[in-house]
Structures are given as C-alpha cells and as structure tokens.
Design a protein around this motif. Structure first.
Motif, PDB file in Angstrom:
ATOM      1  N   GLU A   1     -49.070 -89.536  67.855  1.00  0.00           N
ATOM      2  CA  GLU A   1     -48.906 -88.696  69.043  1.00  0.00           C
ATOM      3  C   GLU A   1     -49.421 -89.379  70.299  1.00  0.00           C
ATOM      4  N   GLY A   2     -49.923 -90.569  70.180  1.00  0.00           N
ATOM      5  CA  GLY A   2     -50.374 -91.324  71.336  1.00  0.00           C
ATOM      6  C   GLY A   2     -51.865 -91.215  71.558  1.00  0.00           C
ATOM      7  N   PRO A   3     -52.434 -92.172  72.303  1.00  0.00           N
ATOM      8  CA  PRO A   3     -53.886 -92.210  72.513  1.00  0.00           C
ATOM      9  C   PRO A   3     -54.404 -91.088  73.410  1.00  0.00           C
ATOM     10  N   ARG A   4     -53.523 -90.418  74.142  1.00  0.00           N
ATOM     11  CA  ARG A   4     -53.956 -89.357  75.058  1.00  0.00           C
ATOM     12  C   ARG A   4     -54.487 -88.144  74.303  1.00  0.00           C
ATOM     13  N   TRP A   5     -53.997 -87.917  73.079  1.00  0.00           N
ATOM     14  CA  TRP A   5     -54.330 -86.711  72.334  1.00  0.00           C
ATOM     15  C   TRP A   5     -55.374 -86.985  71.261  1.00  0.00           C
ATOM     16  N   THR A   6     -56.343 -86.077  71.131  1.00  0.00           N
ATOM     17  CA  THR A   6     -57.390 -86.183  70.120  1.00  0.00           C
ATOM     18  C   THR A   6     -57.091 -85.189  68.998  1.00  0.00           C
ATOM     19  N   PRO A   7     -56.925 -85.672  67.766  1.00  0.00           N
ATOM     20  CA  PRO A   7     -56.626 -84.750  66.663  1.00  0.00           C
ATOM     21  C   PRO A   7     -57.860 -83.942  66.250  1.00  0.00           C
ATOM     22  N   THR A   8     -57.623 -82.730  65.760  1.00  0.00           N
ATOM     23  CA  THR A   8     -58.718 -81.944  65.185  1.00  0.00           C
ATOM     24  C   THR A   8     -59.106 -82.589  63.854  1.00  0.00           C
ATOM     25  N   ARG A   9     -60.227 -82.170  63.274  1.00  0.00           N
ATOM     26  CA  ARG A   9     -60.682 -82.749  61.997  1.00  0.00           C
ATOM     27  C   ARG A   9     -59.649 -82.548  60.894  1.00  0.00           C
ATOM     28  N   ASP A  10     -59.096 -81.340  60.822  1.00  0.00           N
ATOM     29  CA  ASP A  10     -58.100 -81.060  59.779  1.00  0.00           C
ATOM     30  C   ASP A  10     -56.874 -81.952  59.950  1.00  0.00           C
ATOM     31  N   THR A  11     -56.445 -82.143  61.194  1.00  0.00           N
ATOM     32  CA  THR A  11     -55.284 -82.996  61.458  1.00  0.00           C
ATOM     33  C   THR A  11     -55.582 -84.437  61.080  1.00  0.00           C
ATOM     34  N   GLU A  12     -56.793 -84.912  61.410  1.00  0.00           N
ATOM     35  CA  GLU A  12     -57.196 -86.277  61.027  1.00  0.00           C
ATOM     36  C   GLU A  12     -57.117 -86.458  59.514  1.00  0.00           C
ATOM     37  N   LYS A  13     -57.578 -85.472  58.760  1.00  0.00           N
ATOM     38  CA  LYS A  13     -57.552 -85.547  57.292  1.00  0.00           C
ATOM     39  C   LYS A  13     -56.118 -85.610  56.777  1.00  0.00           C
ATOM     40  N   ILE A  14     -55.247 -84.754  57.319  1.00  0.00           N
ATOM     41  CA  ILE A  14     -53.846 -84.725  56.884  1.00  0.00           C
ATOM     42  C   ILE A  14     -53.168 -86.055  57.176  1.00  0.00           C
ATOM     43  N   LEU A  15     -53.369 -86.582  58.389  1.00  0.00           N
ATOM     44  CA  LEU A  15     -52.734 -87.839  58.779  1.00  0.00           C
ATOM     45  C   LEU A  15     -53.264 -89.018  57.966  1.00  0.00           C
ATOM     46  N   SER A  16     -54.570 -89.009  57.691  1.00  0.00           N
ATOM     47  CA  SER A  16     -55.171 -90.075  56.898  1.00  0.00           C
ATOM     48  C   SER A  16     -54.625 -90.049  55.466  1.00  0.00           C
ATOM     49  N   LYS A  17     -54.548 -88.860  54.899  1.00  0.00           N
ATOM     50  CA  LYS A  17     -54.031 -88.705  53.539  1.00  0.00           C
ATOM     51  C   LYS A  17     -52.566 -89.144  53.479  1.00  0.00           C
ATOM     52  N   ARG A  18     -51.818 -88.779  54.504  1.00  0.00           N
ATOM     53  CA  ARG A  18     -50.406 -89.143  54.560  1.00  0.00           C
ATOM     54  C   ARG A  18     -50.240 -90.668  54.636  1.00  0.00           C
ATOM     55  N   GLN A  19     -51.127 -91.306  55.397  1.00  0.00           N
ATOM     56  CA  GLN A  19     -51.072 -92.762  55.552  1.00  0.00           C
ATOM     57  C   GLN A  19     -51.444 -93.463  54.239  1.00  0.00           C
ATOM     58  N   GLN A  20     -52.459 -92.942  53.549  1.00  0.00           N
ATOM     59  CA  GLN A  20     -52.891 -93.527  52.281  1.00  0.00           C
ATOM     60  C   GLN A  20     -51.817 -93.405  51.216  1.00  0.00           C
ATOM     61  N   GLN A  21     -51.099 -92.285  51.211  1.00  0.00           N
ATOM     62  CA  GLN A  21     -50.056 -92.058  50.211  1.00  0.00           C
ATOM     63  C   GLN A  21     -48.710 -92.638  50.655  1.00  0.00           C
ATOM     64  N   GLN A  22     -48.725 -93.244  51.834  1.00  0.00           N
ATOM     65  CA  GLN A  22     -47.491 -93.792  52.423  1.00  0.00           C
ATOM     66  C   GLN A  22     -46.377 -92.738  52.404  1.00  0.00           C
ATOM     67  N   GLN A  23     -46.745 -91.573  52.927  1.00  0.00           N
ATOM     68  CA  GLN A  23     -45.827 -90.435  52.940  1.00  0.00           C
ATOM     69  C   GLN A  23     -45.623 -89.998  54.392  1.00  0.00           C
ATOM     70  N   PRO A  24     -44.669 -90.635  55.097  1.00  0.00           N
ATOM     71  CA  PRO A  24     -44.488 -90.317  56.511  1.00  0.00           C
ATOM     72  C   PRO A  24     -43.878 -88.942  56.774  1.00  0.00           C
ATOM     73  N   GLN A  25     -43.190 -88.383  55.765  1.00  0.00           N
ATOM     74  CA  GLN A  25     -42.538 -87.092  55.954  1.00  0.00           C
ATOM     75  C   GLN A  25     -43.574 -85.973  56.054  1.00  0.00           C
ATOM     76  N   PRO A  26     -43.492 -85.135  57.098  1.00  0.00           N
ATOM     77  CA  PRO A  26     -44.403 -83.987  57.185  1.00  0.00           C
ATOM     78  C   PRO A  26     -44.105 -82.973  56.081  1.00  0.00           C
ATOM     79  N   GLN A  27     -45.145 -82.290  55.655  1.00  0.00           N
ATOM     80  CA  GLN A  27     -45.009 -81.277  54.613  1.00  0.00           C
ATOM     81  C   GLN A  27     -44.923 -79.889  55.245  1.00  0.00           C
ATOM     82  N   LEU A  28     -44.266 -78.973  54.567  1.00  0.00           N
ATOM     83  CA  LEU A  28     -44.058 -77.620  55.073  1.00  0.00           C
ATOM     84  C   LEU A  28     -45.373 -76.919  55.382  1.00  0.00           C
ATOM     85  N   LYS A  29     -46.405 -77.173  54.591  1.00  0.00           N
ATOM     86  CA  LYS A  29     -47.700 -76.483  54.767  1.00  0.00           C
ATOM     87  C   LYS A  29     -48.555 -77.078  55.878  1.00  0.00           C
TER      88      LYS A  29
END
Length: 197
Positions: free
Chosen positions: A1-29
């Motif tokens: 989302e760019g350097p201008r925006w700071t993710p919340t803790r929950d968002t950081e966790k989701i994005l980190s998990k997605r990166q580790q699993q190499q799963q770029p597709q967003p999940q419905l939940k």
C-alpha cells in the motif's frame, strides 16, 4: 500500500503470514487496515486517515445498492439508529452525465444518519452529501464504482463539531466524518468469482 500508510498490528500479521506462505491472493476473511495523518494544516488535519481493504461476498453493483439504500443501513451497521435521505438531487448511480441536469454522472443526495455507540449516552448524528458513480475502463482506467461522502453543515455555527446543533435535539450530538471514499471493484478469478473488493 506504499510507505505513506502504517498497517495496524493485525494487518502486519496477515501480510507477514501471506508473504511467508507466498500467498499473494487476499482471503475472504482478511480485513486489512492502515492509518496515517496528513502533512499539512487545515480542517481535520489533526485527525487520522484510515484505509481499509477487504473482500465482500457479493458483486460490486449489489454492494453499491446496499450502501446507497438508507432503509438497509442496519443490515451492515449494528450501531445505526437509522438513516434518512434529506435531499435527493439525482437518482441512479449509473445515470450518465448527458441525462443529468448538473452534467454530473451518478447519484447525489444529502443524508442524515444516527448511530448509538455503546460508550455514549447520546446518539451521534451526521449530515453528509453522498455521490456515487460507475467507473469504466475506457474513461477511468478501471471498472467498478466510486462512492464519496463529505460532511456538510447548515450554517457556520456547526463548523465546531463540539457544538450540539439545534436540529440534532437534546438526545443527539452533531459530529462529522469529513471525507469517506469507497472504491468498489469486481474481483476476477475462480477463487473470488462473484465477489468484490
């Protein structure tokens, strides 16, 4: 989302998990939230800006229909006491500019909404203008819909959001959400077929 925006803790966790699993597709939940503050002075410059992304299990047109229908607000907002259309300037979010008396495409109206957060004894009242229109790849570079809301006041006295406005009544506090923007886009692909973002 760019350097201008700071993710919340929950968002950081989701994005980190997605990166580790190499799963770029967003999940419905997944509901992703970022925040920031503006870097210039002006009305509301001291307030945070919030950006959120998520997948909704319906098509884009149905979601816009839901957001514009004041009688259905309680279907998605449990804190809502109700919303009324105060002034309908133009109906139909798919109205072309050629059929508009203003030369503007889409739907335009002023709405009054009331909500009752659990921590307050009084209802919160907001008066906003809403403009919703269809986006097309040929003109805007993408398909989807744009719904923009902006706080409005009847007179200069309501400019101070701490003032209880005379039309709000003794059980309400007039407040404002300065600007809201919903970019609603259809999602393609088997996993998200029939869904929108």
């Amino acid at each position: 989302e760019g350097p201008r925006w700071t993710p919340t803790r929950d968002t950081e966790k989701i994005l980190s998990k997605r990166q580790q699993q190499q799963q770029p597709q967003p999940q419905l939940k997944d509901i992703l939230v970022w925040w920031n503050k503006v870097d210039h002075r002006g009305i509301g410059s001291d307030l945070p800006m919030i950006k959120a992304r998520g997948i909704v299990k319906t098509n884009a047109k149905n979601l816009v229909d839901l957001l514009l229908d004041s009688s259905r607000v309680k279907e998605y907002n449990k804190l809502s006491v109700g919303r009324t259309d105060e002034l309908m300037m133009q109906t139909g979010f798919q109205t072309p500019a050629q059929k508009s008396p203003y030369g503007i495409k889409g739907e335009i109206k002023i709405i009054k909404s009331r909500s009752k957060p659990p921590i307050l004894r009084k209802q919160i009242e907001m008066l906003s203008v809403i403009h919703a229109r269809e986006l097309q790849t040929e003109c805007e570079g993408m398909d989807g819909y744009l719904v923009v809301s902006r706080a409005v006041w009847e007179d200069i006295k309501t400019h101070d959001s701490s003032v209880v406005h005379k039309t709000a009544g003794p059980k309400s506090i007039r407040t404002e959400m300065l600007l809201g923007v919903n970019l609603i886009r259809p999602l393609k692909g088997l996993q998200n077929d029939g869904c929108c973002e």
